[in-house]
Scaffold this active site. Sequence first.
Site, mmCIF file in Angstrom:
data_model
loop_
_atom_site.group_PDB
_atom_site.id
_atom_site.type_symbol
_atom_site.label_atom_id
_atom_site.label_comp_id
_atom_site.label_asym_id
_atom_site.label_seq_id
_atom_site.Cartn_x
_atom_site.Cartn_y
_atom_site.Cartn_z
ATOM 1 N N GLY A 7 1.168 -5.309 1.370
ATOM 2 C CA GLY A 7 0.085 -5.388 0.391
ATOM 3 C C GLY A 7 0.524 -6.037 -0.918
ATOM 4 O O GLY A 7 -0.297 -6.620 -1.631
ATOM 5 N N ASN A 35 4.839 -7.688 6.371
ATOM 6 C CA ASN A 35 5.751 -7.062 7.354
ATOM 7 C C ASN A 35 5.092 -5.925 8.138
ATOM 8 O O ASN A 35 5.790 -5.103 8.729
ATOM 9 C CB ASN A 35 6.997 -6.539 6.619
ATOM 10 N N GLU A 36 3.760 -5.869 8.135
ATOM 11 C CA GLU A 36 3.055 -4.716 8.709
ATOM 12 C C GLU A 36 3.527 -4.351 10.118
ATOM 13 O O GLU A 36 3.696 -3.177 10.432
ATOM 14 C CB GLU A 36 1.539 -4.972 8.740
ATOM 15 N N LEU A 86 0.833 -1.201 0.000
ATOM 16 C CA LEU A 86 0.000 0.000 0.000
ATOM 17 C C LEU A 86 0.867 1.250 0.000
ATOM 18 O O LEU A 86 1.926 1.284 0.648
ATOM 19 C CB LEU A 86 -0.920 0.005 1.212
HETATM 20 C C1 LIG Z 1 -6.990 -2.498 16.803
HETATM 21 C C2 LIG Z 1 -6.465 -2.520 15.418
HETATM 22 C C3 LIG Z 1 -6.755 -3.760 14.707
HETATM 23 C C4 LIG Z 1 -6.615 -3.901 13.394
HETATM 24 C C5 LIG Z 1 -6.040 -2.870 12.519
HETATM 25 C C6 LIG Z 1 -7.023 -2.245 11.669
HETATM 26 C C7 LIG Z 1 -6.779 -1.914 10.448
HETATM 27 C C8 LIG Z 1 -5.437 -2.170 9.798
HETATM 28 C C9 LIG Z 1 -4.556 -1.009 9.838
HETATM 29 C C10 LIG Z 1 -3.545 -0.868 9.023
HETATM 30 C C11 LIG Z 1 -3.159 -1.866 8.009
HETATM 31 C C12 LIG Z 1 -2.583 -1.198 6.810
HETATM 32 C C13 LIG Z 1 -1.973 -2.204 5.907
HETATM 33 C C14 LIG Z 1 -0.897 -1.893 5.187
HETATM 34 C C15 LIG Z 1 -0.258 -2.845 4.289
HETATM 35 C C16 LIG Z 1 0.862 -2.245 3.482
HETATM 36 O O1 LIG Z 1 1.044 -2.617 2.371
HETATM 37 S S1 LIG Z 1 1.835 -1.030 4.187
HETATM 38 C C17 LIG Z 1 3.176 -0.755 3.073
HETATM 39 C C18 LIG Z 1 4.305 -1.610 3.471
HETATM 40 N N1 LIG Z 1 5.343 -1.551 2.500
HETATM 41 C C19 LIG Z 1 6.614 -1.677 2.825
HETATM 42 O O2 LIG Z 1 6.994 -1.834 3.956
HETATM 43 C C20 LIG Z 1 7.608 -1.571 1.698
HETATM 44 C C21 LIG Z 1 8.492 -0.393 1.847
HETATM 45 N N2 LIG Z 1 9.425 -0.304 0.736
HETATM 46 C C22 LIG Z 1 10.535 -1.046 0.662
HETATM 47 O O3 LIG Z 1 10.821 -1.892 1.477
HETATM 48 C C23 LIG Z 1 11.414 -0.761 -0.510
HETATM 49 O O4 LIG Z 1 11.057 0.461 -1.056
HETATM 50 C C24 LIG Z 1 11.364 -1.838 -1.610
HETATM 51 C C25 LIG Z 1 12.010 -3.135 -1.116
HETATM 52 C C26 LIG Z 1 9.937 -2.105 -2.069
HETATM 53 C C27 LIG Z 1 12.171 -1.318 -2.834
HETATM 54 O O5 LIG Z 1 13.461 -0.964 -2.420
HETATM 55 P P1 LIG Z 1 14.350 -0.037 -3.386
HETATM 56 O O6 LIG Z 1 14.323 -0.550 -4.765
HETATM 57 O O7 LIG Z 1 15.664 0.118 -2.710
HETATM 58 O O8 LIG Z 1 13.562 1.340 -3.454
HETATM 59 P P2 LIG Z 1 13.530 2.498 -2.343
HETATM 60 O O9 LIG Z 1 13.372 1.930 -0.993
HETATM 61 O O10 LIG Z 1 14.668 3.420 -2.571
HETATM 62 O O11 LIG Z 1 12.152 3.216 -2.706
HETATM 63 C C28 LIG Z 1 12.039 4.018 -3.868
HETATM 64 C C29 LIG Z 1 11.046 5.128 -3.575
HETATM 65 O O12 LIG Z 1 9.765 4.531 -3.341
HETATM 66 C C30 LIG Z 1 9.275 4.967 -2.063
HETATM 67 N N3 LIG Z 1 8.450 3.884 -1.493
HETATM 68 C C31 LIG Z 1 8.839 2.664 -1.170
HETATM 69 N N4 LIG Z 1 7.817 1.940 -0.684
HETATM 70 C C32 LIG Z 1 6.745 2.759 -0.697
HETATM 71 C C33 LIG Z 1 5.386 2.594 -0.314
HETATM 72 N N5 LIG Z 1 4.901 1.438 0.179
HETATM 73 N N6 LIG Z 1 4.566 3.639 -0.461
HETATM 74 C C34 LIG Z 1 5.003 4.816 -0.960
HETATM 75 N N7 LIG Z 1 6.298 5.028 -1.346
HETATM 76 C C35 LIG Z 1 7.149 4.003 -1.214
HETATM 77 C C36 LIG Z 1 10.522 5.247 -1.261
HETATM 78 O O13 LIG Z 1 10.247 6.110 -0.200
HETATM 79 C C37 LIG Z 1 11.398 5.891 -2.301
HETATM 80 O O14 LIG Z 1 10.944 7.212 -2.469
HETATM 81 P P3 LIG Z 1 11.952 8.400 -2.851
HETATM 82 O O15 LIG Z 1 12.492 8.057 -4.202
HETATM 83 O O16 LIG Z 1 13.028 8.391 -1.775
HETATM 84 O O17 LIG Z 1 11.128 9.628 -2.812
#
Ligand SMILES: CC/C=C\C/C=C\C/C=C\CC/C=C/CC(=O)SCCNC(=O)CCNC(=O)[C@H](O)C(C)(C)COP(=O)(O)OP(=O)(O)OC[C@H]1O[C@@H](n2cnc3c(N)ncnc32)[C@H](O)[C@@H]1OP(=O)(O)O
Length: 338
Positions: free
Chosen positions: A159, A183-184, A114
Site C-alpha cells: 500500500g 509485494n502482496e 496497509l
Molecule cells: C479472489 C480474490 C481476489 C482478489 C482479492 C480481493 C481483495 C484483496 C485482498 C487483500 C489485499 C490487501 C492489500 C494489502 C496491501 C498492503 O499494504 S499489506 C501490507 C504489506 N506491508 C508489508 O509487507 C510491509 C511489512 N513491513 C516491513 O517490511 C518492514 O516493517 C519495513 C521494511 C516497512 C520496515 O522495516 P524496519 O524498519 O526494520 O521495521 P520493523 O520491520 O522492525 O517494523 C517495526 C514495527 O512495525 C510493525 N509493522 C511493520 N509493517 C507493518 C504493517 N504493514 N502493519 C502493521 N505493523 C507493521 C512491525 O511488526 C514492528 O512492530 P513491533 O515493533 O515488532 O511491534
Amino acid sequence: MAAVLRKLIQGRLPALAGVLCRRSGNEGHLFLNSSGSTLMQPRCGYSSPTESVIVEMDKATGVALLKLNIPPVNSLSLPLLTELAIVLDKLEMDKHCRGLILTSAVPNIFSAGLNLFDMMDKPNEHYSEFWRAVQEIWIKLYGSSLANIAAINGSSPAGGCLLALCSDYRIMANNPHFTIGLNETRLGIVAPFWFKDTLLNTVGKRTTEISLNLGALYSPTEALSLHLVDRLVPETQLLSAATEEMGRWLQVPDHARQITKSMIRKSTLEGLLNQREADIKNFVEFISRDSIQKSLQFYAQSLQKQKQHIHPPSSSCRQQISSVTFARSPWYSLIQRS
Ligand SMILES: CC/C=C\C/C=C\C/C=C\CC/C=C/CC(=O)SCCNC(=O)CCNC(=O)[C@H](O)C(C)(C)COP(=O)(O)OP(=O)(O)OC[C@H]1O[C@@H](n2cnc3c(N)ncnc32)[C@H](O)[C@@H]1OP(=O)(O)O
C-alpha cells in the site's frame, strides 16, 4: 477555474462531461457532475489535529508538503486513512493550493502499506469500513486535481507503493537499503484489480505480470529501470528535487493539466467507482478466510521475529535486504518448519 473547466468540458470535450463523480461521492478532485459543474465545497483551512499527517503549505507557490507521521513505519491504519482523507479534501478545496508533495516524516520509511492489524482478527464490519477507507484514499489521490509528486524517502512496500503510484511523478532517495513494490503475494494475499491497474498504467503489462506474481520488491536503481519511479536523487536532495520538479508541473495551466490527467486516468478510476460495494464485499470475503488469516498471522509474526533473530541491515549489500524481505514471507516460515 470552475467556470473555465465547465466551458472546456461542455464546449470542447463533451465526452468528459459528467464523468466519474456521479458514483464517487467525492467532492473536489477531478470529478465533475453531469452538468459539468465542480463539486468543490467552500474553501477552508486544514490541519491534522493529531499530527499524524503534517501539512506545510507554501503560500507563495501554492504547494503543500504532506508528511506521513505515524512511527514506526507509517502503516496505513483506519484512523490514519480517515485523517489523510480529510486533509486531502481540504487541500483539494483550497483555491490557493495547486500542488502536493507527498513524503514521510519517519526516517527510512515512506509507508509500510496497509496496517496488517486492521486486516487481522476483526469483525467483518471492521474489514468493510477499513477497505472503504483504503478505496477512498486511492480515489482521492489517483483522481486528485492537484499536481502530485511523491518524494519517496524510505521503503515503500504494498500500500505504500500504491500511494506513490497515485502521484504524477515519483522521485526516490537513492539508498540501496530502501525497497519499493507491490509485494502482496508474498504475504499470501492478492493485490486487488485497482492496485494492479495503477501499476499496469505506470510500468506496462510485462513488468506488472512479473512484479505482482512474484510480489517483487525493488531497489531504487531497479525501480528506476522499470519506470516504477521517475528519478533517483541523493537523500539530502530529495525535497529540493521534488520542489524543483513541481515547478515544471505548475508551469502548465491547471485546467489543461487537470483535464489531460482526467482523460488518462478516467477509465481506471471508473473501474473501481462502478463497483465499490462489490469490491468491498470481495475483500471482506477474502480477508476473513481462515487460510488468509493464517497467512497474515505468519507474516506479522515473522516481522516481529526478524527483530529477535536478524540484525537490521547495516551493510550496503542489497542481497541482504532481499533475503530479509523473503524471510518475512509466510511461505518461507513454512519452508523453514518443514
Ligand atoms: C479472489 C480474490 C481476489 C482478489 C482479492 C480481493 C481483495 C484483496 C485482498 C487483500 C489485499 C490487501 C492489500 C494489502 C496491501 C498492503 O499494504 S499489506 C501490507 C504489506 N506491508 C508489508 O509487507 C510491509 C511489512 N513491513 C516491513 O517490511 C518492514 O516493517 C519495513 C521494511 C516497512 C520496515 O522495516 P524496519 O524498519 O526494520 O521495521 P520493523 O520491520 O522492525 O517494523 C517495526 C514495527 O512495525 C510493525 N509493522 C511493520 N509493517 C507493518 C504493517 N504493514 N502493519 C502493521 N505493523 C507493521 C512491525 O511488526 C514492528 O512492530 P513491533 O515493533 O515488532 O511491534
